[in-house]
Design a protein around this motif. Sequence first.
Motif, PDB file in Angstrom:
ATOM      1  N   GLY A  97      26.320 -17.449  -8.177  1.00 23.48           N
ATOM      2  CA  GLY A  97      26.800 -16.908  -9.443  1.00 23.48           C
ATOM      3  C   GLY A  97      26.427 -15.459  -9.674  1.00 23.48           C
ATOM      4  N   TRP A  98      25.960 -14.770  -8.638  1.00 20.54           N
ATOM      5  CA  TRP A  98      25.539 -13.380  -8.788  1.00 20.54           C
ATOM      6  C   TRP A  98      26.686 -12.381  -8.576  1.00 20.54           C
ATOM      7  N   TYR A  99      27.868 -12.832  -8.314  1.00 14.45           N
ATOM      8  CA  TYR A  99      28.986 -11.893  -8.127  1.00 14.45           C
ATOM      9  C   TYR A  99      29.131 -10.980  -9.350  1.00 14.45           C
ATOM     10  N   GLU A 100      29.195  -9.667  -9.094  1.00 18.46           N
ATOM     11  CA  GLU A 100      29.277  -8.598 -10.101  1.00 18.46           C
ATOM     12  C   GLU A 100      27.956  -8.381 -10.835  1.00 18.46           C
ATOM     13  N   LYS A 101      26.899  -9.081 -10.456  1.00 23.08           N
ATOM     14  CA  LYS A 101      25.590  -8.902 -11.079  1.00 23.08           C
ATOM     15  C   LYS A 101      24.768  -7.879 -10.295  1.00 23.08           C
ATOM     16  N   TYR A 102      23.662  -7.396 -10.924  1.00 17.90           N
ATOM     17  CA  TYR A 102      22.811  -6.390 -10.312  1.00 17.90           C
ATOM     18  C   TYR A 102      21.525  -7.013  -9.778  1.00 17.90           C
ATOM     19  N   ASN A 103      21.116  -6.505  -8.642  1.00 21.78           N
ATOM     20  CA  ASN A 103      19.860  -6.914  -8.004  1.00 21.78           C
ATOM     21  C   ASN A 103      19.106  -5.653  -7.592  1.00 21.78           C
ATOM     22  N   ASN A 104      17.849  -5.516  -8.031  1.00 22.69           N
ATOM     23  CA  ASN A 104      17.063  -4.397  -7.515  1.00 22.69           C
ATOM     24  C   ASN A 104      16.570  -4.750  -6.119  1.00 22.69           C
ATOM     25  N   PHE A 105      16.568  -3.738  -5.245  1.00 25.84           N
ATOM     26  CA  PHE A 105      16.395  -4.009  -3.814  1.00 25.84           C
ATOM     27  C   PHE A 105      15.614  -2.854  -3.197  1.00 25.84           C
ATOM     28  N   ASP A 106      15.038  -3.079  -2.043  1.00 26.18           N
ATOM     29  CA  ASP A 106      14.269  -2.066  -1.332  1.00 26.18           C
ATOM     30  C   ASP A 106      15.182  -0.905  -0.931  1.00 26.18           C
ATOM     31  N   CYS A 107      14.856   0.298  -1.420  1.00 28.83           N
ATOM     32  CA  CYS A 107      15.696   1.475  -1.176  1.00 28.83           C
ATOM     33  C   CYS A 107      15.851   1.779   0.309  1.00 28.83           C
ATOM     34  N   ASN A 108      14.906   1.362   1.122  1.00 29.27           N
ATOM     35  CA  ASN A 108      14.914   1.681   2.553  1.00 29.27           C
ATOM     36  C   ASN A 108      15.645   0.639   3.395  1.00 29.27           C
ATOM     37  N   THR A 109      16.320  -0.284   2.729  1.00 25.70           N
ATOM     38  CA  THR A 109      17.128  -1.269   3.448  1.00 25.70           C
ATOM     39  C   THR A 109      18.553  -0.739   3.593  1.00 25.70           C
ATOM     40  N   GLU A 110      19.069  -0.795   4.791  1.00 33.63           N
ATOM     41  CA  GLU A 110      20.460  -0.401   5.005  1.00 33.63           C
ATOM     42  C   GLU A 110      21.358  -1.546   4.567  1.00 33.63           C
ATOM     43  N   VAL A 111      22.256  -1.265   3.637  1.00 31.46           N
ATOM     44  CA  VAL A 111      23.176  -2.303   3.173  1.00 31.46           C
ATOM     45  C   VAL A 111      24.600  -1.974   3.627  1.00 31.46           C
ATOM     46  N   ARG A 112      25.467  -2.966   3.529  1.00 33.28           N
ATOM     47  CA  ARG A 112      26.815  -2.850   4.101  1.00 33.28           C
ATOM     48  C   ARG A 112      27.644  -1.744   3.474  1.00 33.28           C
ATOM     49  N   ALA A 113      27.578  -1.596   2.134  1.00 29.15           N
ATOM     50  CA  ALA A 113      28.513  -0.687   1.473  1.00 29.15           C
ATOM     51  C   ALA A 113      27.846   0.031   0.307  1.00 29.15           C
ATOM     52  N   PHE A 114      28.475   1.107  -0.141  1.00 25.38           N
ATOM     53  CA  PHE A 114      28.099   1.776  -1.382  1.00 25.38           C
ATOM     54  C   PHE A 114      29.328   2.503  -1.921  1.00 25.38           C
ATOM     55  N   VAL A 115      29.339   2.707  -3.224  1.00 24.21           N
ATOM     56  CA  VAL A 115      30.491   3.313  -3.898  1.00 24.21           C
ATOM     57  C   VAL A 115      30.056   4.634  -4.519  1.00 24.21           C
ATOM     58  N   CYS A 116      30.815   5.688  -4.240  1.00 21.02           N
ATOM     59  CA  CYS A 116      30.584   6.999  -4.843  1.00 21.02           C
ATOM     60  C   CYS A 116      31.591   7.217  -5.984  1.00 21.02           C
ATOM     61  N   LYS A 117      31.212   8.068  -6.923  1.00 25.44           N
ATOM     62  CA  LYS A 117      32.056   8.328  -8.104  1.00 25.44           C
ATOM     63  C   LYS A 117      31.979   9.804  -8.456  1.00 25.44           C
ATOM     64  N   LYS A 118      33.125  10.380  -8.818  1.00 23.95           N
ATOM     65  CA  LYS A 118      33.146  11.771  -9.274  1.00 23.95           C
ATOM     66  C   LYS A 118      34.295  11.956 -10.266  1.00 23.95           C
ATOM     67  N   PRO A 119      34.230  13.011 -11.098  1.00 24.05           N
ATOM     68  CA  PRO A 119      35.294  13.237 -12.069  1.00 24.05           C
ATOM     69  C   PRO A 119      36.637  13.481 -11.373  1.00 24.05           C
ATOM     70  N   ALA A 120      37.708  13.040 -12.015  1.00 22.30           N
ATOM     71  CA  ALA A 120      39.037  13.269 -11.478  1.00 22.30           C
ATOM     72  C   ALA A 120      39.386  14.747 -11.540  1.00 22.30           C
ATOM     73  N   ASN A 121      40.250  15.168 -10.640  1.00 17.44           N
ATOM     74  CA  ASN A 121      40.814  16.518 -10.696  1.00 17.44           C
ATOM     75  C   ASN A 121      41.870  16.565 -11.806  1.00 17.44           C
ATOM     76  N   VAL A 122      42.082  17.741 -12.347  1.00 19.44           N
ATOM     77  CA  VAL A 122      43.064  17.900 -13.431  1.00 19.44           C
ATOM     78  C   VAL A 122      43.959  19.097 -13.111  1.00 19.44           C
ATOM     79  N   GLN A 123      45.261  18.894 -13.325  1.00 18.66           N
ATOM     80  CA  GLN A 123      46.180  20.026 -13.182  1.00 18.66           C
ATOM     81  C   GLN A 123      47.225  19.995 -14.303  1.00 18.66           C
TER      82      GLN A 123
END
Length: 240
Positions: free
Chosen positions: A214-240
């Motif tokens: 039941g942890w899907y979409e939940k947060y878990n604190n984890f050892d920062c030095n563990t290599e995990v499968r994925a990560f998501v980056c985020k930045k502001p959208a471009n505007v024109q």
Amino acid sequence: MAAKKKNALTIFKRTNSSDFWIGGNDLSSSGVWAWTDGLKWTYDSWSPGNPQNSAGLDCVSIQISNGLWLSSNCYNRKPFVCELSPLPEAHCHAFCDSGWTYFNESNSCYKTFFNQKWHDAEGTCVSNNAHLVSIHSPTENSFVAGMSHTNLKVSTEHQSWIGLYTNDRNSNWAWTDGSLVDFYNWAPKQPDNPGKENCVQIFSDNSEHSNEKGWYEKYNNFDCNTEVRAFVCKKPANVQ
């Protein structure tokens, strides 16, 4: 109308015309004056004796000399003034760099990368003018989980880093992009292991471990030095 009269004096000074057409008329219903652009008739400035009720005098012109209105024969040739409707309000178009995904609620762009420790993951995001993802609502939380979802039951190491972290014993959490921490979605009994697990992952898939059911979409604190499968980056959208 004063502005129109002033402009007319300039525009029509080389003509022999004493008046010019504007958009008023009673062609649809005799005696009921209206504007050709459909705006409500709330003002008039008729010259004495006008409007005349004679047949054919169904269109409105303005005398250049005094700015007063005449009901005139619509078939007479006269100079005229056109008025453009206001341009629609400009709206900026938001877009993302190639390979990034736009999310309307946050007006931001997101991209999934793979197989790094937490600090290295943040470095990768920064090199792309981004940060590890911050999350500020349930809908954004579901969106982020979906960015790295595999639809498999996976181990804890195969979940996804996000940008939430702490530098103390689980009492103060922050996002790497400096945004307000206004949303949490901790899994049961999380965060735990204070001082040992200072970085946070989102469960982007269901876990293969029964104690993480039941942890899907939940947060878990984890050892920062563990290599995990994925990560998501985020930045502001471009505007024109």
